[in-house]
Write a protein that holds these residues in place. Structure first.
Motif, PDB file in Angstrom:
ATOM      1  N   ALA A 149       8.879  41.625  54.522  1.00  0.00           N
ATOM      2  CA  ALA A 149       7.739  40.774  54.869  1.00  0.00           C
ATOM      3  C   ALA A 149       8.158  39.498  55.594  1.00  0.00           C
ATOM      4  CB  ALA A 149       6.966  40.403  53.607  1.00  0.00           C
ATOM      5  N   GLY A 150       9.466  39.275  55.742  1.00  0.00           N
ATOM      6  CA  GLY A 150       9.946  38.082  56.425  1.00  0.00           C
ATOM      7  C   GLY A 150       9.906  36.829  55.566  1.00  0.00           C
ATOM      8  N   ARG A 151       9.681  36.986  54.264  1.00  0.00           N
ATOM      9  CA  ARG A 151       9.649  35.806  53.393  1.00  0.00           C
ATOM     10  C   ARG A 151      11.055  35.367  52.989  1.00  0.00           C
ATOM     11  NH1 ARG A 151       4.182  37.305  49.845  1.00  0.00           N
ATOM     12  NH2 ARG A 151       2.771  36.276  51.317  1.00  0.00           N
ATOM     13  N   ILE A 152      11.997  36.296  53.028  1.00  0.00           N
ATOM     14  CA  ILE A 152      13.426  36.011  52.903  1.00  0.00           C
ATOM     15  C   ILE A 152      14.078  36.627  54.135  1.00  0.00           C
ATOM     16  CG2 ILE A 152      15.535  36.358  51.570  1.00  0.00           C
ATOM     17  CD1 ILE A 152      13.657  34.725  49.948  1.00  0.00           C
ATOM     18  N   ASN A 153      14.998  35.883  54.770  1.00  0.00           N
ATOM     19  CA  ASN A 153      15.559  36.353  56.042  1.00  0.00           C
ATOM     20  C   ASN A 153      17.063  36.596  55.993  1.00  0.00           C
ATOM     21  OD1 ASN A 153      13.095  36.267  57.619  1.00  0.00           O
ATOM     22  ND2 ASN A 153      13.233  34.035  57.420  1.00  0.00           N
ATOM     23  N   ASP A 154      17.630  36.629  54.803  1.00  0.00           N
ATOM     24  CA  ASP A 154      19.080  36.766  54.674  1.00  0.00           C
ATOM     25  C   ASP A 154      19.393  37.961  53.781  1.00  0.00           C
ATOM     26  OD1 ASP A 154      21.807  36.492  54.274  1.00  0.00           O
ATOM     27  OD2 ASP A 154      21.725  34.316  54.000  1.00  0.00           O
ATOM     28  N   ILE A 155      20.111  38.948  54.316  1.00  0.00           N
ATOM     29  CA  ILE A 155      20.440  40.156  53.555  1.00  0.00           C
ATOM     30  C   ILE A 155      21.276  39.824  52.326  1.00  0.00           C
ATOM     31  CG2 ILE A 155      22.550  40.669  54.829  1.00  0.00           C
ATOM     32  CD1 ILE A 155      19.914  43.220  53.541  1.00  0.00           C
ATOM     33  N   GLU A 156      21.942  38.668  52.323  1.00  0.00           N
ATOM     34  CA  GLU A 156      22.728  38.262  51.155  1.00  0.00           C
ATOM     35  C   GLU A 156      21.853  38.143  49.911  1.00  0.00           C
ATOM     36  OE1 GLU A 156      26.018  37.858  50.761  1.00  0.00           O
ATOM     37  OE2 GLU A 156      26.318  38.593  52.806  1.00  0.00           O
ATOM     38  N   PHE A 157      20.560  37.961  50.115  1.00  0.00           N
ATOM     39  CA  PHE A 157      19.631  37.858  48.985  1.00  0.00           C
ATOM     40  C   PHE A 157      19.732  39.076  48.066  1.00  0.00           C
ATOM     41  CE2 PHE A 157      15.188  38.673  47.422  1.00  0.00           C
ATOM     42  CZ  PHE A 157      15.162  37.651  46.489  1.00  0.00           C
ATOM     43  N   ILE A 158      19.912  40.272  48.649  1.00  0.00           N
ATOM     44  CA  ILE A 158      19.957  41.499  47.842  1.00  0.00           C
ATOM     45  C   ILE A 158      21.328  42.168  47.893  1.00  0.00           C
ATOM     46  CG2 ILE A 158      17.474  41.942  48.021  1.00  0.00           C
ATOM     47  CD1 ILE A 158      18.134  44.061  50.195  1.00  0.00           C
ATOM     48  N   TRP A 159      22.351  41.435  48.294  1.00  0.00           N
ATOM     49  CA  TRP A 159      23.655  42.039  48.547  1.00  0.00           C
ATOM     50  C   TRP A 159      24.288  42.642  47.301  1.00  0.00           C
ATOM     51  CZ3 TRP A 159      25.071  43.844  52.845  1.00  0.00           C
ATOM     52  CH2 TRP A 159      26.420  44.140  53.136  1.00  0.00           C
ATOM     53  N   ASP A 160      23.877  42.215  46.123  1.00  0.00           N
ATOM     54  CA  ASP A 160      24.438  42.752  44.882  1.00  0.00           C
ATOM     55  C   ASP A 160      23.480  43.693  44.165  1.00  0.00           C
ATOM     56  OD1 ASP A 160      26.925  41.454  45.094  1.00  0.00           O
ATOM     57  OD2 ASP A 160      26.086  39.603  44.284  1.00  0.00           O
ATOM     58  N   SER A 161      22.433  44.127  44.840  1.00  0.00           N
ATOM     59  CA  SER A 161      21.464  45.047  44.247  1.00  0.00           C
ATOM     60  C   SER A 161      21.537  46.396  44.950  1.00  0.00           C
ATOM     61  CB  SER A 161      20.045  44.484  44.350  1.00  0.00           C
ATOM     62  OG  SER A 161      19.101  45.437  43.903  1.00  0.00           O
ATOM     63  N   ALA A 162      22.155  47.377  44.294  1.00  0.00           N
ATOM     64  CA  ALA A 162      22.281  48.706  44.897  1.00  0.00           C
ATOM     65  C   ALA A 162      20.919  49.305  45.204  1.00  0.00           C
ATOM     66  CB  ALA A 162      23.070  49.626  43.967  1.00  0.00           C
ATOM     67  N   GLU A 163      19.957  49.109  44.292  1.00  0.00           N
ATOM     68  CA  GLU A 163      18.626  49.691  44.479  1.00  0.00           C
ATOM     69  C   GLU A 163      17.926  49.110  45.695  1.00  0.00           C
ATOM     70  OE1 GLU A 163      19.708  48.227  41.691  1.00  0.00           O
ATOM     71  OE2 GLU A 163      19.124  49.366  39.900  1.00  0.00           O
ATOM     72  N   ASP A 164      17.988  47.784  45.837  1.00  0.00           N
ATOM     73  CA  ASP A 164      17.247  47.153  46.927  1.00  0.00           C
ATOM     74  C   ASP A 164      17.892  47.392  48.279  1.00  0.00           C
ATOM     75  OD1 ASP A 164      14.851  45.495  45.862  1.00  0.00           O
ATOM     76  OD2 ASP A 164      16.440  45.176  44.406  1.00  0.00           O
ATOM     77  N   LEU A 165      19.218  47.389  48.326  1.00  0.00           N
ATOM     78  CA  LEU A 165      19.891  47.708  49.585  1.00  0.00           C
ATOM     79  C   LEU A 165      19.533  49.122  50.034  1.00  0.00           C
ATOM     80  CD1 LEU A 165      23.377  46.153  48.827  1.00  0.00           C
ATOM     81  CD2 LEU A 165      21.849  45.449  50.692  1.00  0.00           C
ATOM     82  N   ASN A 166      19.539  50.058  49.092  1.00  0.00           N
ATOM     83  CA  ASN A 166      19.185  51.439  49.433  1.00  0.00           C
ATOM     84  C   ASN A 166      17.730  51.540  49.889  1.00  0.00           C
ATOM     85  OD1 ASN A 166      19.499  54.389  49.504  1.00  0.00           O
ATOM     86  ND2 ASN A 166      18.122  54.332  47.751  1.00  0.00           N
ATOM     87  N   SER A 167      16.841  50.851  49.184  1.00  0.00           N
ATOM     88  CA  SER A 167      15.419  50.932  49.538  1.00  0.00           C
ATOM     89  C   SER A 167      15.163  50.348  50.918  1.00  0.00           C
ATOM     90  CB  SER A 167      14.578  50.189  48.495  1.00  0.00           C
ATOM     91  OG  SER A 167      14.643  50.830  47.242  1.00  0.00           O
ATOM     92  N   LEU A 168      15.823  49.235  51.229  1.00  0.00           N
ATOM     93  CA  LEU A 168      15.640  48.637  52.553  1.00  0.00           C
ATOM     94  C   LEU A 168      16.201  49.548  53.637  1.00  0.00           C
ATOM     95  CD1 LEU A 168      14.570  46.167  54.076  1.00  0.00           C
ATOM     96  CD2 LEU A 168      16.851  45.157  53.862  1.00  0.00           C
ATOM     97  N   ALA A 169      17.371  50.133  53.376  1.00  0.00           N
ATOM     98  CA  ALA A 169      17.961  51.060  54.349  1.00  0.00           C
ATOM     99  C   ALA A 169      17.061  52.267  54.567  1.00  0.00           C
ATOM    100  CB  ALA A 169      19.342  51.498  53.861  1.00  0.00           C
ATOM    101  N   TRP A 170      16.480  52.790  53.485  1.00  0.00           N
ATOM    102  CA  TRP A 170      15.596  53.953  53.602  1.00  0.00           C
ATOM    103  C   TRP A 170      14.344  53.603  54.394  1.00  0.00           C
ATOM    104  CZ3 TRP A 170      15.844  58.925  53.496  1.00  0.00           C
ATOM    105  CH2 TRP A 170      14.686  59.696  53.360  1.00  0.00           C
ATOM    106  N   SER A 171      13.842  52.391  54.225  1.00  0.00           N
ATOM    107  CA  SER A 171      12.657  51.985  54.990  1.00  0.00           C
ATOM    108  C   SER A 171      12.981  51.927  56.482  1.00  0.00           C
ATOM    109  CB  SER A 171      12.136  50.632  54.499  1.00  0.00           C
ATOM    110  OG  SER A 171      12.959  49.557  54.919  1.00  0.00           O
ATOM    111  N   TYR A 172      14.205  51.547  56.819  1.00  0.00           N
ATOM    112  CA  TYR A 172      14.614  51.533  58.220  1.00  0.00           C
ATOM    113  C   TYR A 172      14.725  52.951  58.764  1.00  0.00           C
ATOM    114  CZ  TYR A 172      15.524  46.591  59.193  1.00  0.00           C
ATOM    115  OH  TYR A 172      15.383  45.261  59.462  1.00  0.00           O
ATOM    116  N   TYR A 173      15.231  53.860  57.938  1.00  0.00           N
ATOM    117  CA  TYR A 173      15.293  55.262  58.369  1.00  0.00           C
ATOM    118  C   TYR A 173      13.904  55.773  58.720  1.00  0.00           C
ATOM    119  CZ  TYR A 173      15.410  60.330  58.040  1.00  0.00           C
ATOM    120  OH  TYR A 173      15.237  61.671  58.298  1.00  0.00           O
ATOM    121  N   ASN A 174      12.922  55.391  57.943  1.00  0.00           N
ATOM    122  CA  ASN A 174      11.562  55.880  58.158  1.00  0.00           C
ATOM    123  C   ASN A 174      10.838  55.203  59.311  1.00  0.00           C
ATOM    124  OD1 ASN A 174      11.242  57.910  56.144  1.00  0.00           O
ATOM    125  ND2 ASN A 174      11.173  56.315  54.580  1.00  0.00           N
ATOM    126  N   THR A 175      11.228  53.980  59.663  1.00  0.00           N
ATOM    127  CA  THR A 175      10.418  53.203  60.618  1.00  0.00           C
ATOM    128  C   THR A 175      11.135  52.797  61.891  1.00  0.00           C
ATOM    129  OG1 THR A 175      10.987  51.099  59.542  1.00  0.00           O
ATOM    130  CG2 THR A 175       9.030  52.261  58.730  1.00  0.00           C
TER     131      THR A 175
END
Length: 262
Positions: A161-187
């Protein structure tokens, strides 16, 4: 899970347009110190940066384990970029038992309170519908900007949503990194952005390899034309799924697509 919203979100969209309703006028009690303060004093009392976005997440140990799972995901994030305030909404009848069970004790990165349910006119239940949880309030500069009832306002969605702009925010969350990557695969179709997603899912695998992120990795390699490596990753995903008794039909379909390209 899909996002679940309620009429409450519609009510808030009306309320926050009126400045007189944009402040949260409730009392909350610090779980650790047992000090009760008005919510309006939370920034000064806890030395929070008011310029950072703030999330308020309600939870109940009696009927909302997904609330706690959501909070646990935020605790894995870099919360120097976001204030996260949790408010327990168990009734007085159950509160001591819930707190004694210690569900919140590993939440070291969030500010944890209970909402004085049933105690006075400024108890959380007299201002909000505490039976709809997790209630998520999004605050800008201390004022409500958005509200919803959802199990799936996961950290990665703040980046989407652009409310956080730094990937470091989720850099230690395996679930969130995967979910964001999967959303990119889809879009996404831009190779550069897809390659960014590959970096994220590789980090997710480094943190905790599982079927989901290995399948995402295979899918992204396929979409970027790395068919041989994609086939290898897809087979690895299936091996992981078999060992865990998980369904892997979608990965089998992916392998068929890869073979067509080889």
């Amino acid at each position: 899970m899909k996002i679940k919203t309620s009429v409450l979100a519609i009510i808030f969209s009306i309320m926050v347009s009126n400045p007189t309703f944009s402040q949260i006028d409730v009392n909350i009690t610090d779980i650790e110190t047992d000090e009760t303060i008005p919510f309006s004093r939370i920034y000064e009392t806890y030395k929070l940066d008011k310029e950072l976005p703030t999330l308020v997440i309600t939870w109940s140990a009696k009927w909302c384990s997904p609330c706690m799972q959501l909070i646990e995901r935020y605790n894995k994030c870099d919360l120097s970029m976001l204030n996260v305030i949790t408010v327990n909404v168990d009734t007085e009848e159950y509160l001591d038992e819930v707190l004694d069970d210690g569900y919140h004790q590993d939440w070291d990165n969030t500010y944890n309170f209970h909402g004085n349910i049933g105690e006075d006119e400024k108890g959380f239940d007299n201002v909000f519908n505490v039976k709809s949880a997790p209630l998520i309030l999004y605050l800008d500069n201390g004022k409500i900007n958005d509200a919803t009832v959802s199990y799936s306002v996961y950290p990665y969605k703040l980046l989407q949503a652009g409310r956080i702009n730094d990937i470091e925010f989720i850099w230690d969350s395996a679930e969130d990194l995967n979910s964001l990557a999967w959303s990119y695969y889809n879009t996404e179709n831009d190779p550069a952005r897809l390659n960014e997603a590959i970096k994220w899912v590789k980090r997710s695998i480094d943190l905790r390899e599982n079927y989901s992120n290995t399948d995402t990795y295979a899918a992204l390699l396929f979409k970027t034309g790395e068919y041989t490596n994609a086939l290898k990753a897809a087979k690895q995903a299936i091996e992981i799924a078999k060992s865990k008794g998980q369904d892997y039909e979608s990965t089998t379909d992916l392998i068929n697509k890869i073979i067509e390209k080889l």
